[in-house]
Design a protein around this motif. Structure first.
Motif, mmCIF file in Angstrom:
data_model
loop_
_atom_site.group_PDB
_atom_site.id
_atom_site.type_symbol
_atom_site.label_atom_id
_atom_site.label_comp_id
_atom_site.label_asym_id
_atom_site.label_seq_id
_atom_site.Cartn_x
_atom_site.Cartn_y
_atom_site.Cartn_z
ATOM 1 N N ASN A 16 81.388 55.884 6.842
ATOM 2 C CA ASN A 16 80.788 57.160 6.454
ATOM 3 C C ASN A 16 80.263 57.901 7.679
ATOM 4 O OD1 ASN A 16 78.528 55.641 7.060
ATOM 5 N ND2 ASN A 16 77.951 55.330 4.930
ATOM 6 N N THR A 17 80.759 57.510 8.842
ATOM 7 C CA THR A 17 80.452 58.267 10.054
ATOM 8 C C THR A 17 81.585 59.241 10.322
ATOM 9 O OG1 THR A 17 81.444 56.487 11.355
ATOM 10 C CG2 THR A 17 79.059 56.469 11.108
ATOM 11 N N ILE A 18 81.286 60.315 10.989
ATOM 12 C CA ILE A 18 82.269 61.357 11.249
ATOM 13 C C ILE A 18 82.584 61.374 12.734
ATOM 14 C CG2 ILE A 18 82.722 63.839 11.101
ATOM 15 C CD1 ILE A 18 80.718 63.913 8.790
ATOM 16 N N LYS A 19 83.854 61.568 13.074
ATOM 17 C CA LYS A 19 84.247 61.659 14.479
ATOM 18 C C LYS A 19 83.436 62.768 15.127
ATOM 19 C CE LYS A 19 88.502 61.716 17.219
ATOM 20 N NZ LYS A 19 88.701 60.294 17.426
ATOM 21 N N PRO A 20 82.807 62.494 16.276
ATOM 22 C CA PRO A 20 81.945 63.505 16.895
ATOM 23 C C PRO A 20 82.723 64.757 17.301
ATOM 24 C CG PRO A 20 82.313 61.650 18.378
ATOM 25 C CD PRO A 20 82.863 61.250 17.057
ATOM 26 N N THR A 21 82.184 65.898 16.935
ATOM 27 C CA THR A 21 82.821 67.168 17.267
ATOM 28 C C THR A 21 81.781 68.161 17.776
ATOM 29 O OG1 THR A 21 82.537 68.125 15.053
ATOM 30 C CG2 THR A 21 84.555 66.860 15.452
ATOM 31 N N ILE A 22 82.275 69.166 18.471
ATOM 32 C CA ILE A 22 81.463 70.318 18.839
ATOM 33 C C ILE A 22 82.289 71.564 18.564
ATOM 34 C CG2 ILE A 22 80.149 69.107 20.632
ATOM 35 C CD1 ILE A 22 81.961 70.514 22.691
ATOM 36 N N PHE A 23 81.651 72.713 18.556
ATOM 37 C CA PHE A 23 82.372 73.975 18.434
ATOM 38 C C PHE A 23 82.326 74.674 19.786
ATOM 39 C CE2 PHE A 23 81.574 72.940 14.060
ATOM 40 C CZ PHE A 23 82.727 73.381 13.419
ATOM 41 N N ALA A 24 83.494 75.086 20.250
ATOM 42 C CA ALA A 24 83.598 75.677 21.580
ATOM 43 C C ALA A 24 84.456 76.936 21.542
ATOM 44 C CB ALA A 24 84.190 74.671 22.563
ATOM 45 N N GLN A 25 84.196 77.812 22.476
ATOM 46 C CA GLN A 25 84.962 79.056 22.607
ATOM 47 C C GLN A 25 86.152 78.818 23.534
ATOM 48 O OE1 GLN A 25 82.666 82.665 23.253
ATOM 49 N NE2 GLN A 25 84.232 83.471 24.609
ATOM 50 N N MET A 26 87.336 79.201 23.075
ATOM 51 C CA MET A 26 88.542 79.002 23.870
ATOM 52 C C MET A 26 88.565 79.984 25.044
ATOM 53 S SD MET A 26 89.823 76.478 22.269
ATOM 54 C CE MET A 26 91.310 76.359 23.288
ATOM 55 N N THR A 27 88.964 79.491 26.200
ATOM 56 C CA THR A 27 89.002 80.335 27.394
ATOM 57 C C THR A 27 90.381 80.919 27.659
ATOM 58 O OG1 THR A 27 89.498 78.450 28.842
ATOM 59 C CG2 THR A 27 87.159 78.975 28.459
ATOM 60 N N GLU A 28 91.404 80.421 26.910
ATOM 61 C CA GLU A 28 92.767 80.897 27.110
ATOM 62 C C GLU A 28 93.512 80.925 25.776
ATOM 63 O OE1 GLU A 28 94.999 78.914 30.137
ATOM 64 O OE2 GLU A 28 93.218 78.456 31.333
ATOM 65 N N ASN A 29 94.576 81.709 25.729
ATOM 66 C CA ASN A 29 95.488 81.667 24.594
ATOM 67 C C ASN A 29 96.329 80.393 24.683
ATOM 68 O OD1 ASN A 29 94.641 84.262 23.795
ATOM 69 N ND2 ASN A 29 96.194 85.234 25.060
ATOM 70 N N PHE A 30 96.716 79.860 23.514
ATOM 71 C CA PHE A 30 97.587 78.691 23.508
ATOM 72 C C PHE A 30 98.470 78.764 22.260
ATOM 73 C CE2 PHE A 30 99.134 74.417 23.289
ATOM 74 C CZ PHE A 30 99.122 73.963 24.602
ATOM 75 N N PRO A 31 99.809 78.739 22.423
ATOM 76 C CA PRO A 31 100.696 78.848 21.257
ATOM 77 C C PRO A 31 100.838 77.519 20.528
ATOM 78 C CG PRO A 31 101.994 78.618 23.245
ATOM 79 C CD PRO A 31 100.560 78.674 23.685
ATOM 80 N N SER A 32 101.189 77.581 19.261
ATOM 81 C CA SER A 32 101.483 76.359 18.511
ATOM 82 C C SER A 32 102.969 76.065 18.599
ATOM 83 C CB SER A 32 101.071 76.531 17.049
ATOM 84 O OG SER A 32 101.878 77.522 16.437
ATOM 85 N N SER A 33 103.362 74.897 18.107
ATOM 86 C CA SER A 33 104.780 74.559 17.997
ATOM 87 C C SER A 33 105.200 74.806 16.554
ATOM 88 C CB SER A 33 105.017 73.098 18.377
ATOM 89 O OG SER A 33 104.713 72.886 19.737
ATOM 90 N N ALA A 34 106.223 75.577 16.381
ATOM 91 C CA ALA A 34 106.654 75.971 15.033
ATOM 92 C C ALA A 34 106.927 74.750 14.165
ATOM 93 C CB ALA A 34 107.904 76.840 15.130
ATOM 94 N N GLY A 35 106.331 74.744 12.959
ATOM 95 C CA GLY A 35 106.593 73.687 11.997
ATOM 96 C C GLY A 35 105.894 72.377 12.271
ATOM 97 N N LYS A 36 104.880 72.389 13.166
ATOM 98 C CA LYS A 36 104.184 71.143 13.499
ATOM 99 C C LYS A 36 102.692 71.382 13.625
ATOM 100 C CE LYS A 36 108.041 69.614 16.428
ATOM 101 N NZ LYS A 36 108.422 69.281 17.823
ATOM 102 N N ASP A 37 101.906 70.350 13.332
ATOM 103 C CA ASP A 37 100.508 70.333 13.754
ATOM 104 C C ASP A 37 100.497 70.035 15.250
ATOM 105 O OD1 ASP A 37 99.644 70.818 11.225
ATOM 106 O OD2 ASP A 37 98.832 68.820 10.858
ATOM 107 N N THR A 38 99.821 70.868 16.010
ATOM 108 C CA THR A 38 99.827 70.719 17.460
ATOM 109 C C THR A 38 98.474 70.234 17.949
ATOM 110 O OG1 THR A 38 101.411 72.557 17.621
ATOM 111 C CG2 THR A 38 100.298 71.883 19.646
ATOM 112 N N TYR A 39 98.476 69.128 18.647
ATOM 113 C CA TYR A 39 97.244 68.565 19.226
ATOM 114 C C TYR A 39 97.156 69.043 20.674
ATOM 115 C CZ TYR A 39 96.196 65.510 15.286
ATOM 116 O OH TYR A 39 95.851 65.036 14.045
ATOM 117 N N VAL A 40 96.098 69.783 20.965
ATOM 118 C CA VAL A 40 95.918 70.363 22.293
ATOM 119 C C VAL A 40 94.695 69.726 22.946
ATOM 120 C CG1 VAL A 40 95.586 72.473 23.618
ATOM 121 C CG2 VAL A 40 96.876 72.546 21.463
#
Length: 408
Positions: A331-355
């Motif tokens: 019942n623990t959650i993976k630690p996360t923060i919220f951050a502002q992106m400094t650059e544009n980054f495209p996704s890969s069509a038809g996939k979840d993209t891990y950046v």
């Protein structure tokens, strides 16, 4: 050549959870000294109050708070000292208006007192006379009976990974042994004619075995017990024997490499030859990590991971971790923060993209900068602070956008 049909990450996770829904982890009793970082098997319910009595949080004098109102250095309140509370002893002293009693940190509060004034805010005129030079509030510097832990209170819930604070809470209740989940066992196989051990001489065309070590570390991080690892060449018989060995020794077998569709990738064929349901899915809509294989052999989970190190570790986080969390009832959650992106980054069509991203904090705000690199570059991950997920329906992320970052 046969090509795999990709499925969504959510489908892959659900396939594993459904196929192994009846798999239950056993428990064991361990000493409190050995309980750190293990996962609690059942709720811990207090059988007592902590603290057992009202006690002082400072060295000072137990008083009636109202006596101190209006007190200053120049116009102090004069109180009679009626005695002293001994550390670790019950006191029979009774404090009333105009009187006080010395109490050490952790000492029992005498009846009638409703505050403690710190010793540095007083002046002792003689053995029987105290000058109070500052007002205190009712209940100031006092921790009430049961204020920390109440009787019959759930102190730590099942599924919590025990940290130092949990260990301290258990110690406060006099609990010397605790019931925790037994760790699932995992066996790791690296495949490929080009793979060599990290201590072997590196020759042209060969690659050191990165994945065994990174996957072992990831496995330990999420509470798995690594019972073995081996390098296997691109040979059907050797691979089949290695998988059988892993199935006998462990609950989960991880293979890296050989999950693609090349002519010499024997993983699917070897697994299907072992009996059981065999391959359940082959190919996930994820970048990096598309050529992933999910299988059931002899009733146990087998995951065929890509050979590229970053791809293998990414799929582990996306597919293996959720299953282990379910097994452990975490019942623990993976630690996360919220951050502002400094650059544009495209996704890969038809996939979840891990950046993978680097995090920087400036003036109280977090900023995330994407790391550019190919899936075979382990430094792309080792130098990252976390990652974001661009979902399959998104076109990418934009500079200035706020995204949730999963910390590594």
């Amino acid at each position: 050549m046969e090509f795999f049909k990709t499925i969504l990450i959510e489908e892959a996770v659900n396939i594993i959870k459904e196929e192994f829904k009846d798999y239950k982890l056993e428990s064991e009793i361990v000493d409190l000294d050995d309980a750190y970082d293990k996962v609690l098997y059942e709720d811990v319910i207090s059988k007592e109050f902590v603290p057992e009595f009202d006690r002082s949080t400072v060295d000072g004098y137990a008083i009636v708070a109202e006596d101190s109102y209006g007190s200053t250095d120049t116009i102090p309140t004069v109180l009679e000292i009626i005695g002293e509370v001994k550390m670790g002893d019950r006191t029979e002293l009774v404090v009333s208006s105009g009187k006080c009693a010395y109490v050490p940190t952790g000492g029992m509060i005498p009846k009638g007192a409703n505050a403690v004034i710190m010793i540095e805010n007083t002046e002792k005129m003689d053995e029987k006379t105290l000058l109070v030079q500052k007002p205190v509030r009712i209940q100031e510097n006092i921790i009430k009976r049961g204020e920390d832990i109440k009787e019959n209170e759930v102190v730590i819930e099942r599924g919590k990974k025990l940290n130092p604070a949990h260990i301290g809470a258990l110690a406060s209740l006099g609990i010397s042994k605790v019931q925790v989940f037994k760790k699932p066992k995992v066996f790791i196989i690296s495949t490929g004619d080009e793979i060599i051990g990290i201590e072997e001489k590196l020759e042209f065309g060969k690659i050191r075995d990165i994945n065994s070590y990174s996957l072992k570390a990831q496995s330990k991080k999420i509470g798995l017990e690594v019972v073995g690892n081996i390098i296997v060449k691109d040979d059907f018989i050797q691979l089949k024997e290695a998988i059988l060995d892993g199935l006998e020794k462990s609950d989960i077998v991880l293979l890296s490499g050989g999950s693609s569709v090349g002519e010499r990738d024997y993983t699917k064929e070897a697994i299907n030859s072992l009996g059981g349901k065999g391959v359940l899915a082959h190919g996930i809509s994820i970048k990096p990590g598309k050529p992933t294989l999910i299988a059931s052999a002899k009733g146990k989970l087998v995951i065929g991971l890509p050979g590229h190190p970053v791809s293998a570790m990414t799929v582990f986080m996306a597919v293996v971790e959720p299953f282990i969390e379910k097994l452990y009832s975490l019942n623990t959650i993976k630690p996360t923060i919220f951050a502002q992106m400094t650059e544009n980054f495209p996704s890969s069509a038809g996939k979840d993209t891990y950046v993978f991203v680097n995090i920087k904090k400036e003036e109280g705000k977090y900023y995330a900068t994407p790391k550019f690199g190919k899936s075979g570059m382990i430094t792309n991950l080792s130098k990252a602070d976390g990652y974001i997920v661009i979902k399959i329906h998104e076109e990418g992320v934009n500079k200035g956008e706020i995204r949730e970052v999963y910390l590594l």
